[in-house]
Design a protein around this motif. Structure first.
Motif, PDB file in Angstrom:
ATOM      1  N   UNK A 197       0.829  -1.200   0.000  1.00  0.00           N
ATOM      2  CA  UNK A 197       0.000   0.000   0.000  1.00  0.00           C
ATOM      3  C   UNK A 197       0.868   1.256   0.000  1.00  0.00           C
ATOM      4  N   UNK A 198       1.956   1.233   0.750  1.00  0.00           N
ATOM      5  CA  UNK A 198       2.872   2.375   0.754  1.00  0.00           C
ATOM      6  C   UNK A 198       3.510   2.565  -0.617  1.00  0.00           C
ATOM      7  N   UNK A 199       3.891   1.459  -1.267  1.00  0.00           N
ATOM      8  CA  UNK A 199       4.552   1.536  -2.570  1.00  0.00           C
ATOM      9  C   UNK A 199       3.655   2.132  -3.644  1.00  0.00           C
ATOM     10  N   UNK A 200       2.351   1.925  -3.523  1.00  0.00           N
ATOM     11  CA  UNK A 200       1.432   2.469  -4.529  1.00  0.00           C
ATOM     12  C   UNK A 200       0.754   3.749  -4.043  1.00  0.00           C
ATOM     13  N   UNK A 201       1.193   4.255  -2.885  1.00  0.00           N
ATOM     14  CA  UNK A 201       0.713   5.540  -2.403  1.00  0.00           C
ATOM     15  C   UNK A 201      -0.693   5.540  -1.849  1.00  0.00           C
ATOM     16  N   UNK A 202      -1.107   4.440  -1.254  1.00  0.00           N
ATOM     17  CA  UNK A 202      -2.446   4.340  -0.663  1.00  0.00           C
ATOM     18  C   UNK A 202      -2.314   4.343   0.851  1.00  0.00           C
ATOM     19  N   UNK A 203      -2.831   5.373   1.491  1.00  0.00           N
ATOM     20  CA  UNK A 203      -2.762   5.446   2.947  1.00  0.00           C
ATOM     21  C   UNK A 203      -3.725   4.452   3.592  1.00  0.00           C
ATOM     22  N   UNK A 204      -4.900   4.334   2.996  1.00  0.00           N
ATOM     23  CA  UNK A 204      -5.897   3.388   3.510  1.00  0.00           C
ATOM     24  C   UNK A 204      -6.711   2.871   2.335  1.00  0.00           C
ATOM     25  N   UNK A 205      -6.814   1.549   2.162  1.00  0.00           N
ATOM     26  CA  UNK A 205      -7.595   1.000   1.053  1.00  0.00           C
ATOM     27  C   UNK A 205      -9.072   1.314   1.237  1.00  0.00           C
ATOM     28  N   UNK A 206      -9.787   1.404   0.134  1.00  0.00           N
ATOM     29  CA  UNK A 206     -11.212   1.712   0.158  1.00  0.00           C
ATOM     30  C   UNK A 206     -12.001   0.418   0.339  1.00  0.00           C
ATOM     31  N   UNK A 271      10.805 -10.990 -12.031  1.00  0.00           N
ATOM     32  CA  UNK A 271      11.691 -12.153 -12.078  1.00  0.00           C
ATOM     33  C   UNK A 271      12.377 -12.211 -13.441  1.00  0.00           C
ATOM     34  N   UNK A 272      13.694 -12.387 -13.426  1.00  0.00           N
ATOM     35  CA  UNK A 272      14.471 -12.577 -14.652  1.00  0.00           C
ATOM     36  C   UNK A 272      15.362 -13.802 -14.470  1.00  0.00           C
ATOM     37  N   UNK A 273      15.270 -14.738 -15.391  1.00  0.00           N
ATOM     38  CA  UNK A 273      16.093 -15.962 -15.343  1.00  0.00           C
ATOM     39  C   UNK A 273      15.966 -16.685 -13.995  1.00  0.00           C
ATOM     40  N   UNK A 274      14.737 -16.776 -13.518  1.00  0.00           N
ATOM     41  CA  UNK A 274      14.430 -17.496 -12.268  1.00  0.00           C
ATOM     42  C   UNK A 274      15.056 -16.876 -11.025  1.00  0.00           C
ATOM     43  N   UNK A 275      15.445 -15.602 -11.118  1.00  0.00           N
ATOM     44  CA  UNK A 275      15.957 -14.855  -9.972  1.00  0.00           C
ATOM     45  C   UNK A 275      15.174 -13.557  -9.835  1.00  0.00           C
ATOM     46  N   UNK A 276      15.130 -13.023  -8.633  1.00  0.00           N
ATOM     47  CA  UNK A 276      14.517 -11.727  -8.455  1.00  0.00           C
ATOM     48  C   UNK A 276      15.270 -10.693  -9.292  1.00  0.00           C
ATOM     49  N   UNK A 277      14.547  -9.931 -10.096  1.00  0.00           N
ATOM     50  CA  UNK A 277      15.181  -8.934 -10.954  1.00  0.00           C
ATOM     51  C   UNK A 277      15.712  -7.782 -10.099  1.00  0.00           C
ATOM     52  N   UNK A 278      16.989  -7.454 -10.264  1.00  0.00           N
ATOM     53  CA  UNK A 278      17.599  -6.432  -9.409  1.00  0.00           C
ATOM     54  C   UNK A 278      17.033  -5.039  -9.690  1.00  0.00           C
ATOM     55  N   UNK A 279      16.669  -4.757 -10.939  1.00  0.00           N
ATOM     56  CA  UNK A 279      16.057  -3.456 -11.234  1.00  0.00           C
ATOM     57  C   UNK A 279      14.722  -3.316 -10.513  1.00  0.00           C
ATOM     58  N   UNK A 280      13.945  -4.392 -10.492  1.00  0.00           N
ATOM     59  CA  UNK A 280      12.675  -4.352  -9.772  1.00  0.00           C
ATOM     60  C   UNK A 280      12.935  -4.206  -8.269  1.00  0.00           C
ATOM     61  N   UNK A 281      13.923  -4.956  -7.762  1.00  0.00           N
ATOM     62  CA  UNK A 281      14.232  -4.907  -6.324  1.00  0.00           C
ATOM     63  C   UNK A 281      14.766  -3.549  -5.900  1.00  0.00           C
ATOM     64  N   UNK A 282      15.329  -2.788  -6.837  1.00  0.00           N
ATOM     65  CA  UNK A 282      15.844  -1.458  -6.525  1.00  0.00           C
ATOM     66  C   UNK A 282      14.837  -0.348  -6.799  1.00  0.00           C
ATOM     67  N   UNK A 283      13.634  -0.721  -7.220  1.00  0.00           N
ATOM     68  CA  UNK A 283      12.581   0.256  -7.465  1.00  0.00           C
ATOM     69  C   UNK A 283      11.805   0.512  -6.173  1.00  0.00           C
ATOM     70  N   UNK A 284      10.730   1.277  -6.276  1.00  0.00           N
ATOM     71  CA  UNK A 284       9.896   1.547  -5.106  1.00  0.00           C
ATOM     72  C   UNK A 284       9.204   0.295  -4.593  1.00  0.00           C
ATOM     73  N   UNK A 285       9.255  -0.786  -5.375  1.00  0.00           N
ATOM     74  CA  UNK A 285       8.629  -2.040  -4.961  1.00  0.00           C
ATOM     75  C   UNK A 285       9.625  -2.988  -4.293  1.00  0.00           C
TER      76      UNK A 285
END
Length: 345
Positions: A197-206, A271-285
């Motif tokens: 929820x923090x990563x997508x900017x939602x303080x409280x879900x509806x 996921x890239x090549x059966x590993x967590x993608x480092x670009x994704x892991x270094x993003x806001x997610x």
């Protein structure tokens, strides 16, 4: 909050290189009742499997040493209440990081020593807790295989879904089916829920359209097989269930598959090549996962505090031992250079 920084060993980085290494199977709840001096944890389901593996491998590493404290980890779900160690106070089984932290604060080391946490510290957390970095994870959204969801969404679209502004797939793309989106979230004490929820900017879900309740990272829940479902999912846990071969009848993605996120026009794949993608892991997610301790016990000088440091500290078993590095990688996590460092609330 303050950082306690330590010099880190190079072996902590080895986990990112050993994802294909086999690791043994780990028990769920402790198969024996831990003793009073043992180091016992509860909390998040996300890191539960790897902590169970750590328990098996660390305890085995002690060999014929029968005096050193062992390390044990209780699952997030199962029969309740539980007695966590010999002569401990009976407690309701904590399900999730939030519930684990409440148990840590409400009890002493005679009952709970640490909490598995898949979220970082927040301003709402009690003072005097140390969030000790364990590994790197990331969280994406998942949807049913062969369902109506597209392959990718933007953070703004996910925000719209969880605030009920976007409730039909055709609001995202007119070529998608005319069907109502069904956003789900894990139960309220889930750290994965809070982080997503923090990563997508939602303080409280509806609550008008968002349903809470499924266990985090458990795609086997029947409600999640709906073709219009959207559900956050730990990338590491998914890799552990699938590539790592650690899934079970109840701990599995079921019909869910991980989906991409588009950030600033760039498609990021979890996921890239059966590993967590480092670009994704270094993003806001991307996130760090932690183990949480009372500060007095983390910085203490008595035998129990020393035992805790021997397992979780920057010079301890988790951050230095090759078996621990292989365990982390085998359960889908990436190494973090902050392994063993603590953030004090």
């Amino acid at each position: 909050m303050r950082w306690n920084r330590f010099k880190l060993p190079a072996l902590c980085a080895a986990a990112a290189l050993t994802a294909s290494l086999p690791v043994g199977s780990a028990a769920a709840d402790p198969v024996v009742l831990p003793q009073a001096q043992d180091i016992v944890g509860v909390g998040a389901q996300t890191t539960q499997p790897v902590l169970n593996q750590f328990s098996a491998d660390y305890n085995a590493s002690l060999g014929s040493d029968t005096t050193s404290p062992r390390m044990y980890s209780w699952d997030a779900t199962g029969s309740s209440p539980i007695v966590t160690k010999s002569a401990a106070t009976t407690i309701v089984r904590p399900d999730g990081a939030g519930a684990g932290i409440k148990a840590l604060v409400s009890n002493t080391g005679s009952t709970v020593d640490f909490v598995r946490s898949d979220r970082g510290p927040t301003a709402a957390d009690p003072h005097g807790l140390d969030f000790v970095a364990l590994a790197k994870d990331s969280v994406t959204w998942s949807a049913a295989r062969n369902g109506n969801a597209p392959a990718q969404l933007t953070p703004a679209q996910l925000n719209g879904i969880y605030t009920c502004i976007i409730n039909n797939w055709q609001q995202i793309d007119p070529s998608l089916p005319n069907a109502t989106i069904k956003p789900y979230l894990p139960q309220v004490d889930s750290g994965t829920r809070a982080f997503f929820l923090s990563a997508i900017g939602v303080a409280a879900p509806n609550a008008a359209c968002v349903v809470s309740g499924p266990e985090e990272n458990q795609g086997t829940d029947p409600v999640l097989s709906d073709p219009n479902v959207v559900f956050p999912y730990s990338v590491a846990h998914y890799l552990g269930q699938t590539v790592g071969g650690h899934g079970t009848a109840t701990d599995a993605p079921g019909n869910l598959t991980l989906r991409n996120v588009v950030i600033n026009g760039r498609v990021l794949t979890p996921v890239t090549n059966n590993l967590m993608d480092t670009n994704f892991a270094n993003s806001q997610f991307g996130r760090v996962v932690y183990d949480v301790f009372r500060d007095a016990e983390w910085i203490g000088t008595d035998a129990h505090a020393t035992a805790i440091q021997n397992v979780f500290g920057p010079s301890g078993w988790i951050c230095n031992d090759p078996t621990a590095a292989a365990d982390l990688a085998g359960y889908g996590f990436l190494a973090t250079p902050a392994c063993g460092t603590a953030t004090l609330t």
